[in-house]
Design an enzyme around this catalytic site. Structure first.
Site, PDB file in Angstrom:
ATOM      1  N   TYR A  53     -51.999 -27.002 -25.779  1.00 45.60           N
ATOM      2  CA  TYR A  53     -51.220 -26.210 -24.833  1.00 45.60           C
ATOM      3  C   TYR A  53     -52.018 -26.072 -23.536  1.00 45.60           C
ATOM      4  CZ  TYR A  53     -48.177 -24.978 -28.764  1.00 45.60           C
ATOM      5  OH  TYR A  53     -47.317 -25.010 -29.838  1.00 45.60           O
ATOM      6  N   HIS A 127     -50.779 -30.114 -36.456  1.00 47.93           N
ATOM      7  CA  HIS A 127     -49.721 -29.951 -35.459  1.00 47.93           C
ATOM      8  C   HIS A 127     -48.507 -30.846 -35.692  1.00 47.93           C
ATOM      9  CE1 HIS A 127     -49.225 -28.548 -31.019  1.00 47.93           C
ATOM     10  NE2 HIS A 127     -48.071 -28.571 -31.635  1.00 47.93           N
ATOM     11  N   SER A 207     -39.700 -22.349 -30.703  1.00 48.18           N
ATOM     12  CA  SER A 207     -38.539 -22.379 -29.791  1.00 48.18           C
ATOM     13  C   SER A 207     -37.304 -21.753 -30.443  1.00 48.18           C
ATOM     14  CB  SER A 207     -38.231 -23.809 -29.340  1.00 48.18           C
ATOM     15  OG  SER A 207     -39.224 -24.290 -28.465  1.00 48.18           O
ATOM     16  N   PRO A 208     -37.425 -20.535 -31.009  1.00 50.40           N
ATOM     17  CA  PRO A 208     -36.274 -19.933 -31.701  1.00 50.40           C
ATOM     18  C   PRO A 208     -35.129 -19.564 -30.761  1.00 50.40           C
ATOM     19  CG  PRO A 208     -38.043 -18.340 -31.484  1.00 50.40           C
ATOM     20  CD  PRO A 208     -38.609 -19.657 -31.048  1.00 50.40           C
ATOM     21  N   LEU A 209     -35.411 -19.528 -29.457  1.00 49.40           N
ATOM     22  CA  LEU A 209     -34.358 -19.219 -28.485  1.00 49.40           C
ATOM     23  C   LEU A 209     -33.835 -20.474 -27.803  1.00 49.40           C
ATOM     24  CD1 LEU A 209     -35.963 -16.043 -26.867  1.00 49.40           C
ATOM     25  CD2 LEU A 209     -34.252 -16.149 -28.687  1.00 49.40           C
ATOM     26  N   GLY A 210     -34.283 -21.639 -28.260  1.00 48.60           N
ATOM     27  CA  GLY A 210     -33.779 -22.892 -27.719  1.00 48.60           C
ATOM     28  C   GLY A 210     -34.698 -23.609 -26.762  1.00 48.60           C
ATOM     29  N   GLY A 211     -35.884 -23.052 -26.510  1.00 46.23           N
ATOM     30  CA  GLY A 211     -36.831 -23.713 -25.634  1.00 46.23           C
ATOM     31  C   GLY A 211     -36.968 -23.017 -24.295  1.00 46.23           C
TER      32      GLY A 211
END
Length: 285
Positions: A53, A127, A207-211
């Protein structure tokens, strides 16, 4: 703050995904530190990172270094489980590459230890599978790190059901987490989620909200999340995380954030109780 378990650790039911604070479009360091501190003040005890990251080739581990600085400057930092990963690389041209070789993973872990300033990493995750390296060899390196005490718990990321079972066997039943993409826009990891529920292994949706680029559009792209949010007077994003939590008690979402207000809105999802009818409506999206 509601809690859930990853291995022998009790953590906040929602963690902080720190990637947006280090890649392209990242904020200045002051805002990033404020975001992490706001999360800690609200009771977050799980922060997700990775050595990959970062944005530029010369700054490998930028996110790990940032997190270490934030934790060192906050009284609650000592109680946080930092989950990092190895096996992905960013050469600096915007691409993501892979190296799942045991040699690289062990070197990467040593570097992560130095950046985080710890004697043992709380949760270390492979990863992403590297097609050039047998999966058993990559997970075997993680097992060695666990046996050597370099890491306290072991996990995998971007894995399919066969790889989950194989990794758990190689680790001698010590696999504690699986981190896969899961959101209203990406439901193909439901078999892995169900397997984790069956085995009692934590499932960490990334990304549980879509990214990063699409999280703000969740309500317009998926109308039921907006409708349920309006009924409760909350954001579609908060509804989405409450829906994700309702999938199984092993689910621990790690929404990415780079602003205090967004992580605080996400954390409030632990207090949002959805009805069975609302969950069924959202499942049907």
């Amino acid at each position: 703050m509601h809690t859930r378990r990853i291995g022998d650790a009790e953590v906040s039911a929602i963690g902080l995904g720190a990637m947006p604070m280090s890649i392209e479009g990242r904020p200045d360091e002051a805002r990033s530190l404020a975001t992490i501190h706001a999360a800690l003040d609200a009771g977050v005890t799980l922060i997700d990172t990775a050595d990959a990251y970062h944005r530029d080739a010369h700054e490998v581990g930028h996110n790990e270094t940032l997190i270490a600085k934030a934790l060192a400057s906050h009284d609650g930092g000592k109680d946080v489980l930092v989950a990092t990963k190895g096996g992905h690389l960013r050469p600096g041209d915007g691409n993501w590459t892979l190296d799942g070789s045991p040699r690289y993973l062990k070197e990467a872990c040593e570097a992560s230890l130095r950046r985080l300033g710890v004697k043992a990493i709380g949760l270390y995750q492979f990863h992403r599978p590297d097609p050039k390296v047998p999966y058993a060899e990559s997970v075997g390196a993680v097992r060695d790190l666990l046996d050597e005490g370099k890491i306290r718990m072991a996990g995998i990321s971007n894995a399919n059901p066969e790889q989950i079972r194989q990794a758990n066997e190689i680790l001698g039943g010590r696999l504690v987490s699986v981190q896969n993409q899961f959101s209203p826009a990406f439901r193909s990891s439901e078999p892995e989620l169900r397997l984790c529920d069956e085995l009692g292994i934590a499932f960490l949706p990334w990304s549980p909200l879509g990214g990063i680029s699409r999280a703000g559009e969740l309500g317009s792209a998926y109308a039921p999340f907006a409708r349920v949010g309006e009924a409760h007077g909350v954001s579609p994003q908060r509804v989405c995380l409450a829906w994700t939590l309702a999938k199984s008690p092993v689910v621990v979402p790690i929404p990415g954030s780079s602003r205090p207000e967004t992580i605080l809105d996400s954390l409030a999802a632990t207090e949002l109780a959805l009805t069975a009818e609302e969950i069924a409506e959202l499942d049907a999206v």
